[in-house]
Design a protein around this motif. Structure first.
Motif, short mmCIF file in Angstrom:
data_model
loop_
_atom_site.label_atom_id
_atom_site.label_comp_id
_atom_site.label_asym_id
_atom_site.label_seq_id
_atom_site.Cartn_x
_atom_site.Cartn_y
_atom_site.Cartn_z
N ASP A 1 28.48 -14.18 -10.99
CA ASP A 1 28.25 -15.62 -11.11
C ASP A 1 27.41 -16.12 -9.94
O ASP A 1 26.46 -16.89 -10.12
CB ASP A 1 29.60 -16.35 -11.17
CG ASP A 1 29.46 -17.85 -11.25
OD1 ASP A 1 28.64 -18.34 -12.05
OD2 ASP A 1 30.18 -18.54 -10.51
N SER B 1 27.54 -22.42 -14.61
CA SER B 1 26.70 -21.91 -13.52
C SER B 1 25.22 -22.11 -13.81
O SER B 1 24.39 -22.05 -12.90
CB SER B 1 26.96 -20.43 -13.29
OG SER B 1 28.22 -20.25 -12.73
N TYR C 1 33.40 -10.56 -11.59
CA TYR C 1 32.65 -11.56 -12.36
C TYR C 1 32.18 -12.69 -11.45
O TYR C 1 31.09 -13.24 -11.63
CB TYR C 1 33.47 -12.10 -13.54
CG TYR C 1 32.60 -12.92 -14.46
CD1 TYR C 1 31.68 -12.31 -15.31
CD2 TYR C 1 32.65 -14.31 -14.43
CE1 TYR C 1 30.85 -13.05 -16.11
CE2 TYR C 1 31.82 -15.07 -15.24
CZ TYR C 1 30.93 -14.43 -16.08
OH TYR C 1 30.09 -15.18 -16.86
N PHE D 1 29.58 -19.03 -17.19
CA PHE D 1 28.13 -18.80 -17.18
C PHE D 1 27.38 -20.09 -17.52
O PHE D 1 26.40 -20.43 -16.86
CB PHE D 1 27.76 -17.69 -18.17
CG PHE D 1 26.30 -17.34 -18.13
CD1 PHE D 1 25.83 -16.42 -17.21
CD2 PHE D 1 25.40 -17.93 -19.00
CE1 PHE D 1 24.48 -16.10 -17.16
CE2 PHE D 1 24.05 -17.62 -18.97
CZ PHE D 1 23.59 -16.70 -18.04
#
Length: 120
Positions: A78, A18, A74, A15
């Motif tokens: 993302d 990103s 996930y 995270f």
């Protein structure tokens, strides 16, 4: 619950990465001309942490499948997150690399566990 801590840490790392702009990522990782390698590596590791969390609750094969599924889910979140980061866009190729990395990671973890269990 403790077995989920590695997954949570890796997801937080993904995270964070990103949330960086393309320019920031290029500065942080100049050796990655294309961050698709980053996706492959990140999801390789993430799937191993999911395997770690699932083993003991499910069979090894089911743990492997679940690790890949959770990793790819996930990966989709993302890509959705990247829609809101300047200079980043969602890319289906990233999802493909997430899947490849997750599959390789969970399969290698599976093989390692099978080998470990045979030696007991």
């Amino acid at each position: 619950m403790q077995k989920w801590i590695p997954s949570i840490i890796v997801m937080a790392g993904i995270f964070y990465m990103s949330s960086r702009t393309s320019a920031e990522l290029n500065h942080m990782f100049p050796f990655f001309e294309d961050l698709n390698w980053g996706h492959l590596v990140a999801y390789f590791i993430l799937s191993m942490t999911f395997m770690y969390a699932f083993v003991g609750k499910f069979s090894l094969k089911k743990s492997m499948v679940l690790a890949v599924i959770f990793s790819v889910i996930y990966g989709f979140t993302d890509e959705w997150h990247q829609m809101y980061v300047p200079g980043r866009t969602p890319d289906i190729h990233d999802i493909v690399n997430d899947f490849i990395g997750a599959t390789l990671g969970s399969f290698i973890y599976y093989l390692w566990l099978v080998k470990k269990l045979k030696h007991k």
